[in-house]
Design an enzyme around this catalytic site. Structure first.
Site, PDB file in Angstrom:
ATOM      1  N   TYR A   1       2.606  -8.346   3.301  1.00  0.00           N
ATOM      2  CA  TYR A   1       2.753  -6.635   2.508  1.00  0.00           C
ATOM      3  C   TYR A   1       1.459  -6.738   1.050  1.00  0.00           C
ATOM      4  CZ  TYR A   1       3.655  -2.401   0.846  1.00  0.00           C
ATOM      5  OH  TYR A   1       3.964  -0.735   0.840  1.00  0.00           O
TER       6      TYR A   1
ATOM      7  N   ASP B   1      -4.533 -12.048  -2.158  1.00  0.00           N
ATOM      8  CA  ASP B   1      -3.950 -10.480  -2.632  1.00  0.00           C
ATOM      9  C   ASP B   1      -2.561 -11.532  -3.632  1.00  0.00           C
ATOM     10  OD1 ASP B   1      -1.158  -7.724  -1.624  1.00  0.00           O
ATOM     11  OD2 ASP B   1      -1.655  -9.115  -3.907  1.00  0.00           O
TER      12      ASP B   1
ATOM     13  N   LYS C   1       1.640  -5.098 -10.382  1.00  0.00           N
ATOM     14  CA  LYS C   1       2.577  -4.869 -11.637  1.00  0.00           C
ATOM     15  C   LYS C   1       2.236  -5.178 -12.653  1.00  0.00           C
ATOM     16  CE  LYS C   1       4.200  -5.758  -6.760  1.00  0.00           C
ATOM     17  NZ  LYS C   1       5.113  -5.262  -6.551  1.00  0.00           N
TER      18      LYS C   1
HETATM   19  P1  KE4 Z   1       1.797  -1.302  -5.085  1.00  0.00           P
HETATM   20  O1  KE4 Z   1       0.890   0.111  -4.820  1.00  0.00           O
HETATM   21  O2  KE4 Z   1       3.443  -1.257  -4.061  1.00  0.00           O
HETATM   22  O3  KE4 Z   1       1.056  -1.263  -6.410  1.00  0.00           O
HETATM   23  O4  KE4 Z   1       1.658  -2.421  -4.406  1.00  0.00           O
HETATM   24  C1  KE4 Z   1       1.492  -2.962  -3.066  1.00  0.00           C
HETATM   25  C2  KE4 Z   1       1.614  -4.270  -3.026  1.00  0.00           C
HETATM   26  C3  KE4 Z   1       0.095  -5.064  -2.350  1.00  0.00           C
HETATM   27  N1  KE4 Z   1       0.762  -6.366  -2.902  1.00  0.00           N
HETATM   28  C4  KE4 Z   1       1.946  -7.010  -2.876  1.00  0.00           C
HETATM   29  C5  KE4 Z   1       1.565  -8.745  -2.419  1.00  0.00           C
HETATM   30  C6  KE4 Z   1       2.403  -6.483  -3.356  1.00  0.00           C
HETATM   31  O5  KE4 Z   1       4.481  -7.415  -3.242  1.00  0.00           O
HETATM   32  C7  KE4 Z   1       2.775  -4.972  -3.546  1.00  0.00           C
HETATM   33  C8  KE4 Z   1       4.497  -4.090  -3.843  1.00  0.00           C
HETATM   34  N2  KE4 Z   1       5.715  -5.097  -4.111  1.00  0.00           N
HETATM   35  C9  KE4 Z   1       6.548  -4.235  -3.021  1.00  0.00           C
HETATM   36  C10 KE4 Z   1       7.597  -5.606  -3.423  1.00  0.00           C
HETATM   37  N3  KE4 Z   1       7.565  -5.740  -2.308  1.00  0.00           N
HETATM   38  C11 KE4 Z   1       6.528  -3.254  -3.794  1.00  0.00           C
HETATM   39  C12 KE4 Z   1       7.946  -2.472  -3.990  1.00  0.00           C
HETATM   40  C13 KE4 Z   1       8.605  -1.167  -3.095  1.00  0.00           C
HETATM   41  O6  KE4 Z   1       7.824  -0.568  -1.997  1.00  0.00           O
HETATM   42  O7  KE4 Z   1       8.728   0.188  -3.544  1.00  0.00           O
END
Ligand code: KE4
Length: 433
Positions: free
Chosen positions: A144, A239, A267
Protein backbone atom coordinates in the site's frame (compact mmCIF):
# COMPACT_ATOMS: atom_id res chain seq x y z
CA UNK A 1 -14.82 -3.22 28.81
CA UNK A 2 -17.18 -0.25 29.06
CA UNK A 3 -17.32 1.52 25.67
CA UNK A 4 -20.68 3.25 26.10
CA UNK A 5 -19.48 6.78 25.46
CA UNK A 6 -17.41 5.62 22.47
CA UNK A 7 -20.42 3.85 21.00
CA UNK A 8 -22.52 7.00 21.32
CA UNK A 9 -19.72 9.11 19.85
CA UNK A 10 -19.38 6.63 16.98
CA UNK A 11 -23.11 6.85 16.19
CA UNK A 12 -22.90 10.65 16.15
CA UNK A 13 -19.76 10.66 13.99
CA UNK A 14 -21.45 8.47 11.38
CA UNK A 15 -23.93 11.29 10.74
CA UNK A 16 -21.09 13.46 9.51
CA UNK A 17 -18.35 11.22 8.09
CA UNK A 18 -18.30 8.03 5.99
CA UNK A 19 -18.14 5.17 8.50
CA UNK A 20 -17.80 7.78 11.25
CA UNK A 21 -14.07 8.01 10.60
CA UNK A 22 -11.49 9.90 8.59
CA UNK A 23 -9.60 6.79 7.57
CA UNK A 24 -11.36 3.46 6.93
CA UNK A 25 -9.22 1.11 9.03
CA UNK A 26 -10.14 3.10 12.17
CA UNK A 27 -13.78 2.01 11.81
CA UNK A 28 -13.05 -1.48 13.16
CA UNK A 29 -15.38 -2.77 10.43
CA UNK A 30 -13.08 -5.71 9.85
CA UNK A 31 -13.34 -6.85 13.49
CA UNK A 32 -17.08 -6.25 13.91
CA UNK A 33 -16.83 -4.03 16.97
CA UNK A 34 -17.01 -0.36 17.83
CA UNK A 35 -13.75 1.55 18.03
CA UNK A 36 -12.77 3.28 21.28
CA UNK A 37 -12.90 7.05 20.82
CA UNK A 38 -9.65 8.45 22.10
CA UNK A 39 -9.40 11.26 24.66
CA UNK A 40 -5.59 11.49 24.94
CA UNK A 41 -2.35 9.59 24.82
CA UNK A 42 0.89 9.69 26.81
CA UNK A 43 4.03 7.61 26.34
CA UNK A 44 3.06 4.01 25.58
CA UNK A 45 -0.56 4.51 26.73
CA UNK A 46 -3.72 5.64 24.98
CA UNK A 47 -6.87 6.66 26.87
CA UNK A 48 -10.44 6.46 25.54
CA UNK A 49 -13.41 8.65 26.47
CA UNK A 50 -14.84 5.86 28.65
CA UNK A 51 -11.83 5.96 30.93
CA UNK A 52 -10.19 2.80 29.60
CA UNK A 53 -6.39 2.75 29.37
CA UNK A 54 -4.54 0.70 26.74
CA UNK A 55 -0.96 -0.22 25.97
CA UNK A 56 -0.71 1.19 22.43
CA UNK A 57 1.05 -0.78 19.67
CA UNK A 58 -0.62 1.17 16.83
CA UNK A 59 1.20 4.42 17.62
CA UNK A 60 -0.91 6.34 15.09
CA UNK A 61 0.12 3.68 12.48
CA UNK A 62 3.81 4.30 12.95
CA UNK A 63 4.67 7.96 13.65
CA UNK A 64 4.86 7.73 17.44
CA UNK A 65 8.25 5.98 17.69
CA UNK A 66 9.15 8.12 20.73
CA UNK A 67 5.79 7.40 22.38
CA UNK A 68 2.91 9.85 22.64
CA UNK A 69 3.36 13.46 23.80
CA UNK A 70 7.14 13.31 24.08
CA UNK A 71 8.03 16.26 26.38
CA UNK A 72 10.73 17.67 24.08
CA UNK A 73 8.40 17.54 21.07
CA UNK A 74 5.52 19.08 23.02
CA UNK A 75 7.67 21.90 24.43
CA UNK A 76 9.05 22.73 20.99
CA UNK A 77 5.54 22.75 19.50
CA UNK A 78 4.22 25.05 22.26
CA UNK A 79 6.92 27.60 21.40
CA UNK A 80 6.42 27.15 17.67
CA UNK A 81 2.63 27.61 17.69
CA UNK A 82 3.04 31.01 19.34
CA UNK A 83 5.05 32.12 16.30
CA UNK A 84 2.13 31.35 14.01
CA UNK A 85 0.88 28.07 12.52
CA UNK A 86 1.51 28.50 8.79
CA UNK A 87 3.18 31.05 6.57
CA UNK A 88 3.13 29.59 3.06
CA UNK A 89 6.66 30.90 2.75
CA UNK A 90 10.15 29.38 3.07
CA UNK A 91 11.54 28.92 6.57
CA UNK A 92 14.89 27.69 7.89
CA UNK A 93 12.97 24.95 9.70
CA UNK A 94 12.42 23.15 6.38
CA UNK A 95 16.12 23.22 5.61
CA UNK A 96 16.90 22.01 9.13
CA UNK A 97 14.59 19.01 8.78
CA UNK A 98 15.87 18.30 5.26
CA UNK A 99 19.44 18.26 6.61
CA UNK A 100 18.48 15.79 9.35
CA UNK A 101 16.68 13.55 6.83
CA UNK A 102 19.69 13.61 4.52
CA UNK A 103 21.96 12.69 7.44
CA UNK A 104 19.85 9.58 8.03
CA UNK A 105 19.05 8.82 4.36
CA UNK A 106 22.19 9.87 2.40
CA UNK A 107 20.60 8.69 -0.89
CA UNK A 108 18.14 11.60 -0.61
CA UNK A 109 20.49 14.20 -2.08
CA UNK A 110 17.54 16.52 -2.82
CA UNK A 111 14.07 16.19 -1.31
CA UNK A 112 10.67 17.84 -1.23
CA UNK A 113 8.41 18.02 1.85
CA UNK A 114 4.73 17.14 1.37
CA UNK A 115 1.88 16.41 3.78
CA UNK A 116 1.20 12.69 3.54
CA UNK A 117 2.70 9.44 2.37
CA UNK A 118 0.12 9.41 -0.41
CA UNK A 119 1.41 12.73 -1.69
CA UNK A 120 5.00 11.53 -1.47
CA UNK A 121 4.48 8.36 -3.51
CA UNK A 122 2.10 10.01 -5.99
CA UNK A 123 4.64 12.77 -6.61
CA UNK A 124 7.57 10.35 -6.84
CA UNK A 125 5.77 8.38 -9.55
CA UNK A 126 4.85 11.51 -11.51
CA UNK A 127 8.52 12.50 -11.32
CA UNK A 128 9.66 9.03 -12.44
CA UNK A 129 7.34 9.23 -15.46
CA UNK A 130 8.45 12.78 -16.23
CA UNK A 131 12.12 11.88 -15.90
CA UNK A 132 12.00 8.67 -17.97
CA UNK A 133 9.26 9.67 -20.42
CA UNK A 134 7.70 6.26 -19.78
CA UNK A 135 4.14 5.44 -18.58
CA UNK A 136 4.11 2.04 -16.86
CA UNK A 137 4.79 1.48 -13.19
CA UNK A 138 5.29 -1.78 -11.31
CA UNK A 139 3.96 -2.28 -7.80
CA UNK A 140 3.41 -5.39 -5.71
CA UNK A 141 0.12 -6.97 -4.65
CA UNK A 142 -0.54 -6.19 -1.01
CA UNK A 143 1.79 -3.21 -0.88
CA UNK A 144 0.00 0.00 0.00
CA UNK A 145 1.45 3.31 -1.06
CA UNK A 146 -1.46 5.59 -0.21
CA UNK A 147 -4.67 6.20 -2.09
CA UNK A 148 -3.62 7.95 -5.32
CA UNK A 149 -5.46 6.42 -8.28
CA UNK A 150 -2.56 4.70 -9.98
CA UNK A 151 -1.48 3.03 -6.75
CA UNK A 152 -4.90 1.90 -5.55
CA UNK A 153 -4.55 -1.26 -7.60
CA UNK A 154 -4.15 -4.53 -5.68
CA UNK A 155 -3.28 -2.37 -2.68
CA UNK A 156 -2.83 -3.51 0.90
CA UNK A 157 -3.82 -1.99 4.24
CA UNK A 158 -7.44 -0.86 4.35
CA UNK A 159 -7.97 -1.78 0.72
CA UNK A 160 -6.89 -5.34 1.43
CA UNK A 161 -8.80 -5.46 4.70
CA UNK A 162 -12.04 -4.75 2.87
CA UNK A 163 -11.17 -7.26 0.18
CA UNK A 164 -11.53 -4.66 -2.55
CA UNK A 165 -7.92 -4.08 -3.49
CA UNK A 166 -8.89 -2.05 -6.55
CA UNK A 167 -11.21 0.84 -5.72
CA UNK A 168 -14.21 2.04 -7.79
CA UNK A 169 -13.33 5.36 -9.35
CA UNK A 170 -9.91 4.26 -10.57
CA UNK A 171 -10.29 4.51 -14.34
CA UNK A 172 -9.34 1.71 -16.69
CA UNK A 173 -6.89 4.11 -18.31
CA UNK A 174 -5.11 4.68 -15.03
CA UNK A 175 -5.11 1.07 -13.90
CA UNK A 176 -3.71 -0.14 -17.23
CA UNK A 177 -0.46 1.72 -16.54
CA UNK A 178 -0.04 -0.06 -13.22
CA UNK A 179 1.39 -3.57 -13.28
CA UNK A 180 0.86 -5.44 -10.01
CA UNK A 181 3.09 -8.46 -9.31
CA UNK A 182 3.34 -10.87 -6.37
CA UNK A 183 5.67 -9.57 -3.64
CA UNK A 184 8.96 -11.45 -3.39
CA UNK A 185 8.48 -12.92 -6.89
CA UNK A 186 11.60 -11.83 -8.72
CA UNK A 187 10.89 -14.19 -11.65
CA UNK A 188 7.68 -12.28 -12.32
CA UNK A 189 9.65 -9.02 -12.23
CA UNK A 190 12.28 -10.29 -14.65
CA UNK A 191 9.57 -11.63 -16.96
CA UNK A 192 7.65 -8.34 -17.13
CA UNK A 193 10.84 -6.41 -17.79
CA UNK A 194 11.77 -8.80 -20.60
CA UNK A 195 8.30 -8.19 -22.05
CA UNK A 196 8.01 -4.41 -21.69
CA UNK A 197 10.95 -3.10 -19.71
CA UNK A 198 11.43 -0.16 -22.06
CA UNK A 199 7.94 1.11 -21.14
CA UNK A 200 8.42 0.91 -17.35
CA UNK A 201 9.16 4.22 -15.60
CA UNK A 202 9.61 2.79 -12.12
CA UNK A 203 9.19 -0.03 -9.67
CA UNK A 204 7.76 1.12 -6.36
CA UNK A 205 8.10 -1.23 -3.43
CA UNK A 206 7.73 -1.36 0.32
CA UNK A 207 11.22 -2.79 0.89
CA UNK A 208 9.85 -4.25 4.10
CA UNK A 209 6.13 -4.69 3.53
CA UNK A 210 3.79 -3.57 6.29
CA UNK A 211 0.39 -3.40 4.62
CA UNK A 212 -0.35 -7.06 4.06
CA UNK A 213 0.68 -7.65 7.63
CA UNK A 214 4.44 -7.54 8.17
CA UNK A 215 6.15 -9.42 5.32
CA UNK A 216 9.92 -9.45 4.92
CA UNK A 217 11.77 -9.34 1.60
CA UNK A 218 13.31 -12.65 0.52
CA UNK A 219 17.10 -12.58 0.38
CA UNK A 220 17.51 -11.88 -3.35
CA UNK A 221 14.38 -9.77 -3.85
CA UNK A 222 15.68 -6.26 -3.27
CA UNK A 223 19.15 -6.75 -4.87
CA UNK A 224 17.45 -8.22 -7.95
CA UNK A 225 14.98 -5.30 -8.11
CA UNK A 226 17.95 -2.94 -8.09
CA UNK A 227 19.73 -4.95 -10.81
CA UNK A 228 16.73 -5.27 -13.14
CA UNK A 229 15.64 -1.63 -12.87
CA UNK A 230 19.22 -0.49 -13.51
CA UNK A 231 19.48 -2.79 -16.56
CA UNK A 232 16.29 -1.42 -18.17
CA UNK A 233 16.65 2.24 -17.16
CA UNK A 234 13.64 2.19 -14.83
CA UNK A 235 13.78 3.93 -11.45
CA UNK A 236 13.68 2.02 -8.17
CA UNK A 237 11.49 3.77 -5.61
CA UNK A 238 11.64 2.64 -1.98
CA UNK A 239 8.45 3.50 -0.15
CA UNK A 240 9.87 3.75 3.37
CA UNK A 241 6.90 5.68 4.75
CA UNK A 242 6.37 2.89 7.28
CA UNK A 243 9.68 1.02 7.55
CA UNK A 244 11.90 4.12 7.44
CA UNK A 245 13.60 4.85 10.79
CA UNK A 246 12.30 1.47 12.05
CA UNK A 247 13.97 -1.52 10.37
CA UNK A 248 17.16 0.51 10.85
CA UNK A 249 17.54 4.21 11.54
CA UNK A 250 18.29 4.67 7.82
CA UNK A 251 15.46 2.32 6.89
CA UNK A 252 15.55 -0.72 4.64
CA UNK A 253 18.11 0.90 2.34
CA UNK A 254 20.57 0.97 5.26
CA UNK A 255 19.63 -2.51 6.53
CA UNK A 256 19.85 -4.20 3.11
CA UNK A 257 22.52 -1.87 1.65
CA UNK A 258 20.51 -1.04 -1.48
CA UNK A 259 20.49 2.49 -2.87
CA UNK A 260 17.16 3.35 -4.51
CA UNK A 261 16.82 6.18 -7.01
CA UNK A 262 14.01 7.77 -5.01
CA UNK A 263 12.76 7.29 -1.44
CA UNK A 264 9.40 8.20 0.08
CA UNK A 265 9.17 8.94 3.80
CA UNK A 266 6.23 9.80 6.05
CA UNK A 267 4.83 9.13 9.51
CA UNK A 268 7.91 9.45 11.82
CA UNK A 269 9.43 12.32 9.78
CA UNK A 270 6.60 14.54 11.10
CA UNK A 271 6.68 13.23 14.67
CA UNK A 272 2.89 12.82 14.57
CA UNK A 273 2.10 15.97 12.57
CA UNK A 274 1.21 15.87 8.86
CA UNK A 275 4.54 15.61 7.07
CA UNK A 276 6.09 13.36 4.42
CA UNK A 277 8.82 13.69 1.82
CA UNK A 278 10.14 12.27 -1.42
CA UNK A 279 13.70 12.61 -2.60
CA UNK A 280 16.73 10.95 -4.07
CA UNK A 281 19.20 11.42 -6.92
CA UNK A 282 19.87 15.10 -7.66
CA UNK A 283 19.68 14.59 -11.45
CA UNK A 284 16.14 13.30 -10.97
CA UNK A 285 14.93 15.68 -8.26
CA UNK A 286 16.07 18.78 -10.17
CA UNK A 287 13.22 18.03 -12.57
CA UNK A 288 10.69 19.00 -9.88
CA UNK A 289 9.13 22.46 -10.22
CA UNK A 290 10.36 25.16 -10.00
CA UNK A 291 13.82 23.72 -10.92
CA UNK A 292 12.20 21.58 -13.59
CA UNK A 293 8.94 20.91 -15.36
CA UNK A 294 7.39 18.17 -13.17
CA UNK A 295 4.78 20.05 -11.20
CA UNK A 296 4.01 19.42 -7.54
CA UNK A 297 2.89 21.87 -4.85
CA UNK A 298 1.14 22.12 -1.47
CA UNK A 299 -0.30 24.88 0.69
CA UNK A 300 0.85 23.37 3.95
CA UNK A 301 3.99 21.61 2.72
CA UNK A 302 6.88 22.34 5.10
CA UNK A 303 4.46 23.64 7.72
CA UNK A 304 6.43 25.09 10.67
CA UNK A 305 4.60 23.00 13.28
CA UNK A 306 5.20 19.77 11.36
CA UNK A 307 8.82 20.74 10.74
CA UNK A 308 9.28 21.45 14.46
CA UNK A 309 7.85 18.09 15.52
CA UNK A 310 9.89 16.32 12.86
CA UNK A 311 13.12 18.08 13.81
CA UNK A 312 12.71 17.29 17.52
CA UNK A 313 11.84 13.67 16.76
CA UNK A 314 14.74 13.03 14.39
CA UNK A 315 17.17 14.81 16.73
CA UNK A 316 16.22 12.34 19.48
CA UNK A 317 16.57 9.38 17.08
CA UNK A 318 20.04 10.59 16.08
CA UNK A 319 21.30 11.76 19.47
CA UNK A 320 20.03 8.93 21.72
CA UNK A 321 22.80 6.33 22.00
CA UNK A 322 21.72 2.92 20.62
CA UNK A 323 18.15 4.15 20.05
CA UNK A 324 17.36 1.70 17.24
CA UNK A 325 19.25 -1.18 18.90
CA UNK A 326 17.33 -0.73 22.17
CA UNK A 327 13.86 -0.43 20.62
CA UNK A 328 14.61 -3.46 18.45
CA UNK A 329 15.68 -5.49 21.49
CA UNK A 330 12.45 -4.55 23.27
CA UNK A 331 10.46 -5.67 20.24
CA UNK A 332 12.35 -8.97 20.12
CA UNK A 333 11.56 -9.59 23.80
CA UNK A 334 7.86 -9.17 23.10
CA UNK A 335 7.92 -11.22 19.89
CA UNK A 336 9.88 -14.08 21.50
CA UNK A 337 7.41 -14.06 24.41
CA UNK A 338 4.43 -14.18 22.06
CA UNK A 339 5.96 -17.10 20.15
CA UNK A 340 6.42 -19.03 23.41
CA UNK A 341 2.81 -18.40 24.48
CA UNK A 342 1.43 -19.41 21.07
CA UNK A 343 3.48 -22.62 21.25
CA UNK A 344 2.34 -23.28 24.85
CA UNK A 345 -1.28 -23.28 23.67
CA UNK A 346 -0.57 -24.93 20.30
CA UNK A 347 -1.91 -21.95 18.37
CA UNK A 348 -0.52 -21.86 14.81
CA UNK A 349 0.89 -18.37 14.42
CA UNK A 350 3.56 -16.70 12.29
CA UNK A 351 4.95 -13.76 14.25
CA UNK A 352 7.25 -11.54 12.18
CA UNK A 353 9.58 -8.77 13.29
CA UNK A 354 11.59 -6.12 11.48
CA UNK A 355 13.34 -3.71 13.85
CA UNK A 356 10.58 -2.05 15.92
CA UNK A 357 7.80 -3.39 13.67
CA UNK A 358 6.06 -6.69 14.33
CA UNK A 359 2.97 -8.57 13.21
CA UNK A 360 1.02 -11.80 13.61
CA UNK A 361 -0.66 -14.17 11.14
CA UNK A 362 -2.76 -17.09 12.36
CA UNK A 363 -1.41 -19.66 9.94
CA UNK A 364 0.63 -22.84 10.12
CA UNK A 365 2.54 -21.71 7.01
CA UNK A 366 4.92 -18.82 6.69
CA UNK A 367 3.73 -15.68 4.92
CA UNK A 368 5.88 -14.21 2.14
CA UNK A 369 3.26 -12.46 -0.02
CA UNK A 370 -0.33 -11.19 -0.11
CA UNK A 371 -1.88 -14.50 -1.21
CA UNK A 372 -0.34 -16.31 1.77
CA UNK A 373 -1.34 -13.46 4.07
CA UNK A 374 -4.95 -13.56 2.88
CA UNK A 375 -4.98 -17.33 3.50
CA UNK A 376 -4.30 -16.83 7.23
CA UNK A 377 -7.24 -17.34 9.58
CA UNK A 378 -9.07 -14.02 9.88
CA UNK A 379 -11.66 -15.37 12.34
CA UNK A 380 -8.98 -16.33 14.83
CA UNK A 381 -7.36 -12.94 14.24
CA UNK A 382 -10.67 -11.26 15.15
CA UNK A 383 -10.94 -13.29 18.38
CA UNK A 384 -7.31 -12.47 19.24
CA UNK A 385 -7.84 -8.78 18.58
CA UNK A 386 -10.99 -8.51 20.72
CA UNK A 387 -9.54 -10.56 23.57
CA UNK A 388 -6.46 -8.33 23.66
CA UNK A 389 -8.51 -5.13 23.46
CA UNK A 390 -10.68 -6.34 26.34
CA UNK A 391 -7.51 -6.69 28.41
CA UNK A 392 -6.25 -3.21 27.56
CA UNK A 393 -3.90 -4.01 24.69
CA UNK A 394 -4.49 -1.71 21.72
CA UNK A 395 -3.60 -3.51 18.48
CA UNK A 396 -4.30 -2.82 14.79
CA UNK A 397 -7.86 -4.04 13.97
CA UNK A 398 -6.69 -5.86 10.87
CA UNK A 399 -4.23 -8.61 10.10
CA UNK A 400 -3.19 -6.59 7.06
CA UNK A 401 -1.54 -4.03 9.31
CA UNK A 402 1.69 -3.91 11.30
CA UNK A 403 2.30 -3.18 14.98
CA UNK A 404 4.83 -0.74 16.36
CA UNK A 405 7.00 -0.56 19.48
CA UNK A 406 7.94 2.84 20.90
CA UNK A 407 10.80 4.06 23.07
CA UNK A 408 8.20 4.69 25.78
CA UNK A 409 7.09 1.05 26.14
CA UNK A 410 8.56 -0.48 29.32
CA UNK A 411 8.98 -3.93 30.85
CA UNK A 412 5.64 -3.62 32.65
CA UNK A 413 3.89 -2.99 29.32
CA UNK A 414 5.52 -6.05 27.79
CA UNK A 415 4.67 -8.30 30.74
CA UNK A 416 1.06 -7.03 30.69
CA UNK A 417 0.90 -7.76 26.96
CA UNK A 418 2.27 -11.29 27.38
CA UNK A 419 -0.14 -11.99 30.24
CA UNK A 420 -3.02 -10.82 28.06
CA UNK A 421 -1.73 -13.02 25.23
CA UNK A 422 -1.77 -16.04 27.58
CA UNK A 423 -5.49 -15.46 28.20
CA UNK A 424 -6.23 -14.82 24.53
CA UNK A 425 -4.28 -17.80 23.18
CA UNK A 426 -5.75 -20.08 25.88
CA UNK A 427 -9.27 -19.02 24.88
CA UNK A 428 -8.48 -19.45 21.16
CA UNK A 429 -6.97 -22.91 21.65
CA UNK A 430 -9.93 -24.07 23.77
CA UNK A 431 -12.31 -22.95 21.02
CA UNK A 432 -10.20 -24.76 18.42
CA UNK A 433 -10.37 -28.08 20.32
P1 KE4 B 1 -0.58 8.40 4.27
O1 KE4 B 1 -1.15 9.03 3.01
O2 KE4 B 1 -1.62 7.59 5.02
O3 KE4 B 1 0.16 9.38 5.16
O4 KE4 B 1 0.55 7.38 3.81
C1 KE4 B 1 0.24 6.39 2.87
C2 KE4 B 1 1.23 5.25 2.98
C3 KE4 B 1 2.24 5.14 2.06
N1 KE4 B 1 3.15 4.14 2.13
C4 KE4 B 1 3.10 3.22 3.12
C5 KE4 B 1 4.11 2.11 3.15
C6 KE4 B 1 2.09 3.28 4.10
O5 KE4 B 1 2.04 2.35 5.07
C7 KE4 B 1 1.14 4.32 4.05
C8 KE4 B 1 0.01 4.45 5.05
N2 KE4 B 1 -0.07 3.43 6.03
C9 KE4 B 1 -1.41 3.21 6.57
C10 KE4 B 1 -1.29 2.05 7.56
N3 KE4 B 1 -1.22 0.80 6.91
C11 KE4 B 1 -1.99 4.42 7.19
C12 KE4 B 1 -3.17 4.17 8.08
C13 KE4 B 1 -4.48 4.59 7.46
O6 KE4 B 1 -4.65 4.41 6.22
O7 KE4 B 1 -5.35 5.08 8.22
Amino acid sequence: MNLKKSAAAFDRAKNFMPGGVNSPVRSYLSVDCNPPFIARAQGSKIFDIDGNIYVDYVGSWGPMILGHANPKVVDALKKSVERGTSYGAPTELETQLAELVQKIFPSMKVLRMVNSGTEATMSALRLARGFTGRDKIVKFVGCYHGHSDGLLVNAGSGAATFGEPSSPGVTRGTAQDTIALPYNDIDAVEKIFEECGEKIAAVIVEPVAGNMGLVLPKENFLPKLREVTQKFGALLIFDEVMCGFRVALGGAQEKYKITPDLTCLGKIIGGGLPCAAYGGREDIMRNVSPDGKVYQAGTLSGNPLAMTAGIETLKILIDTPNFTENITKKTSALVDGLKLVAKKFSVSAQIHQAGSMFGIFFSANDVTNYEESAAANQNIFKKWFIEMLEQGIYLAPSQFETLFMSAAHNEEDIQKTLAAAEVAFKKISSELE
